[in-house]
Enzyme design. Sequence first.
Site, short mmCIF file in Angstrom:
data_model
loop_
_atom_site.label_atom_id
_atom_site.label_comp_id
_atom_site.label_asym_id
_atom_site.label_seq_id
_atom_site.Cartn_x
_atom_site.Cartn_y
_atom_site.Cartn_z
N LEU A 102 0.88 -1.18 0.00
CA LEU A 102 0.00 0.00 0.00
C LEU A 102 0.91 1.22 0.00
CD1 LEU A 102 -2.67 -1.02 2.70
CD2 LEU A 102 -2.97 -0.96 0.22
N ASP A 103 0.46 2.29 -0.62
CA ASP A 103 1.27 3.52 -0.67
C ASP A 103 1.47 4.10 0.72
OD1 ASP A 103 1.17 3.36 -3.44
OD2 ASP A 103 -0.58 4.66 -3.58
N TRP A 104 2.46 4.94 0.80
CA TRP A 104 2.78 5.71 2.02
C TRP A 104 1.53 6.37 2.62
CZ3 TRP A 104 6.52 7.51 5.31
CH2 TRP A 104 6.43 8.81 5.77
N THR A 106 -1.67 5.57 1.92
CA THR A 106 -2.88 4.72 1.89
C THR A 106 -2.97 3.97 3.22
OG1 THR A 106 -2.68 4.38 -0.50
CG2 THR A 106 -4.03 2.79 0.70
#
Length: 234
Positions: A102-104, A106
């Site tokens: 997951l993104d930073w 998210t």
Amino acid sequence: MERLQKVLARRGVASRRKSEELISSGRVAVNGIVVRELGTKVDPDRDEITVDGEVIKKKEKVYLVFHKPLYCITSKTDPQGRPTVMDFLPQEYKDLHPVGRLDWDTEGLLLLTNDGALTFKLSHPSQEIEKTYLVWTESSVGQKEIKRLTGGIRLEDGPTHPAKARLLEPGLIELKIHEGRNRQVRRMMGALNLPVKRLQRISVGPIKLMELPAGKYRHLTPGEIKVLKGLKGD
Ligand code: URA
């Protein structure tokens, strides 16, 4: 039967090369007998392996659901020194691996495990495991945008597969996708000029985030593990 150094490495004793050194130097015994031969094969389920007299047990498989909070990276370590998801887990789970990322910025459901076969399976694009996201946007969203999300959107790396999308509230979309391309949801929304205000993953296949607070983890239930292992492609 498996090579002794491979079993030692898998059980976290040392790297495979260092395990070979342990064997050659006579520190490893199988069923009480010191083994120095590097080609030695063992039955990992039945043979008792010791290093310096200490029994090296088979590692239990661990399956965690973690609620990734904002502003940490999905990685074991970060050369830039940013917080990682591993910082939230106790020492005993530091050898687990995140499944996907997951993104930073998210939040939401992230699986972690030391079961390499399951990680491989869940990460493989052919598995088409459905992931559900809640997507908050500041712009107004209508049925036109929902239809476009559903039909597939042209991105630089090719069109997205058809997705499921529905408007839960003005500015809040539930989006279900099967692919796991880099920043896919943000890029899909960007293509529709809908800037993402907040992004949260609430399910991966049959596993749901439910009420797990951000930064906390729980163990998958035996039933959940069984369902994950039984997903298409086995
Ligand atoms: N899609 C994104 O854009 N970001 C994530 O973290 C996950 C899916």
